[in-house]
Write an enzyme that holds these catalytic residues in place. Structure first.
Site, short mmCIF file in Angstrom:
data_model
loop_
_atom_site.label_atom_id
_atom_site.label_comp_id
_atom_site.label_asym_id
_atom_site.label_seq_id
_atom_site.Cartn_x
_atom_site.Cartn_y
_atom_site.Cartn_z
N MET A 46 0.84 -1.20 0.00
CA MET A 46 0.00 0.00 0.00
C MET A 46 0.87 1.24 0.00
O MET A 46 1.59 1.47 0.93
CB MET A 46 -0.87 0.04 1.23
N HIS A 79 10.53 -1.82 4.90
CA HIS A 79 9.32 -2.34 5.53
C HIS A 79 8.29 -1.24 5.71
O HIS A 79 8.62 -0.10 6.05
CB HIS A 79 9.66 -2.95 6.89
N HIS A 80 7.03 -1.58 5.47
CA HIS A 80 5.96 -0.59 5.55
C HIS A 80 5.79 -0.05 6.97
O HIS A 80 5.25 1.04 7.17
CB HIS A 80 4.64 -1.22 5.09
N ALA A 81 6.28 -0.77 7.98
CA ALA A 81 6.21 -0.28 9.35
C ALA A 81 7.07 0.97 9.55
O ALA A 81 6.82 1.77 10.45
CB ALA A 81 6.64 -1.37 10.33
N ASN A 131 3.32 6.15 8.99
CA ASN A 131 2.15 5.82 8.17
C ASN A 131 0.99 6.73 8.54
O ASN A 131 0.42 6.60 9.63
CB ASN A 131 1.76 4.36 8.39
#
Length: 494
Positions: free
Chosen positions: A1, A172-174, A347
């Protein structure tokens, strides 16, 4: 995403209440193999970050950067070692968990670049295609289902495909979303024409010439649309409301299936030409009109001639929406000075449901797809759907835990058909380490969708990575051509 469809300007009181409920969490023991920095406090991972590190989703962003000149490995390492990126707290921190499973960021004393930078030399043996685009796409497609990042080090890697002059950043999306990470990557780049200047991202011009009566009416519509769209979201979660089965439908478990990756290439001038033809349209309106027209064309091609699919069949996508008040590059020099970056880094996005209606063989007026997309997106922009989705996600992760969050996510994803995002990149040509960048593309780890699309604009181009489950959509190159042809037909009549 990845993120940037549009930006709402106001928040409802409920969003503020939900967002303020994130609990304060104490520090925990270190399970990492990295040695922690002395006297450095652990920082709790945000609820959204915790969601992305769960084993069931484990989202990684793969950013593909093509370079004009041959790559010098040692020069790349030196540029990263001396860059502001390596000072970023997230790129110096490992993920740790306590005995209760709570996640934290723990700063390390140093980052060994040899553990993060990999020279990929045998990709030509794996992928025998002559075309570099195909070689890179096959390599990245394999990464999206088979190569999670190790938690024994900070959650990022750089893969160097030297023969193709390509860098693949795996982040990483984190650590952050598309807007955050675009800001960080561009902070280590410079303009080609002005080597001392940072790249810039255009900011939208916001005009408000409405009367008081119009503002009141807008507020009423905002409340009403927010209610309607939020109820639809709840129905997706609780009542099994889902899209009908089509050629592009995925489902639970599809995230583990082998993938293919193709690239749809657009000229921004073509998109602007179409935008200028439809009154008050935006690039996002044009993009979603292209998606609508391209998907309809693809389904028409694959549908048997004797099929009796219902007229106006709805196909629903998940669109990622940036929720920051300020668009454009974030100030990285201020970021690295901050002890806690959770308040404005990371995010900050929600999602919205984006319906496409498949009308068979409707090509008399290609611009109708853009007009319908604009009408739908105008209503979505007016609502607080994305903000409420973000607040609910925070609340669920904070108070109900990851199991409930995973269940809700699975219900929403499996009831829809595709994911789409659009991140705005620099308009001018930029360079990394003195080497001009020729292409900028992004994709992410596989979801339960069989179709995931991420578009990034750069230097007059807009390129969309189309990631598919190859057993469901075996011909993503044809799907990419459907999108490209749809835009060209719109341009021809504009």
């Amino acid at each position: 995403m990845l993120i940037l469809i549009f930006q709402n300007k106001k928040l409802a009181i409920i969003v503020v209440l939900f967002s303020s409920l994130s609990p304060c969490i104490s520090s925990s023991c270190n399970l990492s193999l990295y040695k922690p920095a002395m006297e450095e406090e652990e920082e709790p991972v945000t609820p959204v970050g915790r969601f992305f590190v769960q084993e069931e989703i484990n989202q990684v962003i793969n950013c593909i950067i093509g370079l004009k000149n041959p790559i010098n490995i040692e020069s790349i390492k030196a540029d990263i070692r001396n860059s502001i990126m390596i000072q970023h707290p997230r790129f110096q921190s490992v993920l740790v968990r306590n005995k209760n499973g709570r996640e934290y960021w723990k700063r390390t004393q140093n980052v060994n670049l040899d553990n993060h930078i990999f020279l990929i030399q045998d990709v030509n043996d794996i992928c025998t295609d002559d075309d570099d685009d195909e070689i890179v796409n096959k390599y990245v497609a394999d990464l999206t289902v088979s190569s999670p990042l190790s938690v024994d080090k900070p959650l990022w890697e750089l893969h160097i495909l030297k023969d193709q002059n390509v860098l693949v950043w795996r982040i990483h999306h984190a650590l952050g979303d598309g807007v955050s990470l675009m800001s960080l990557i561009l902070a280590v780049c410079r303009k080609v024409d002005e080597p001392d200047q940072l790249p810039t991202i255009p900011k939208p011009v916001i005009k408000n010439n409405r009367s008081s009566r119009e503002n009141i009416w807008e507020l009423i519509m905002r409340i009403w649309l927010s209610f309607v769209y939020t109820m639809e979201l709840f129905l997706r979660c609780l009542c099994s409301k889902r899209d009908a089965k089509t050629k592009i439908s995925g489902g639970s478990g599809v995230e583990f299936w082998p993938r293919k990756l193709a690239t749809a290439k657009f000229k921004l001038d073509d998109m602007k030409s179409v935008k200028n033809t439809v009154p008050n349209a935006t690039i996002n309106d044009v993009l979603f009109g292209v998606i609508s027209a391209g998907l309809s064309r693809y389904l028409d091609y694959h549908e048997p001639s004797n099929s009796k699919s219902p007229k106006g069949l709805r196909i629903t996508g998940l669109g990622m929406v940036n929720l920051r008040k300020q668009l454009g590059l974030q100030d990285m020099s201020e970021l690295v000075k901050s002890k806690s970056v959770s308040s404005w880094w990371g995010n900050k996005f929600g999602f919205i449901l984006l319906p496409v209606y498949h009308h068979k063989n409707v090509d008399d007026d290609p611009l109708q797809h853009v007009k319908k997309a604009k009408d739908m997106l105008d209503k979505k922009k007016l609502s607080l759907e994305a903000h409420i989705a973000y607040a609910i996600g925070n609340f669920v992760m904070s108070f109900l835990g990851p199991k409930v969050a995973m269940w809700i996510n699975n219900r929403v994803v499996c009831s829809t058909s595709f994911t789409i995002s659009n991140v705005v990149g620099p308009q001018e040509e930029i360079m990394f380490g003195g080497n001009p960048i020729t292409l900028f593309r992004v994709t992410s780890t596989s979801l339960s969708h069989a179709l995931t699309m991420h578009m990034v604009s750069y230097s007059g181009k807009a390129e969309m990575q189309i990631l598919v489950a190859k057993d469901i959509i075996p011909d993503p190159q044809f799907l990419a051509k459907c999108f490209e042809d749809a835009l060209l037909e719109m341009k021809d009549v504009s």
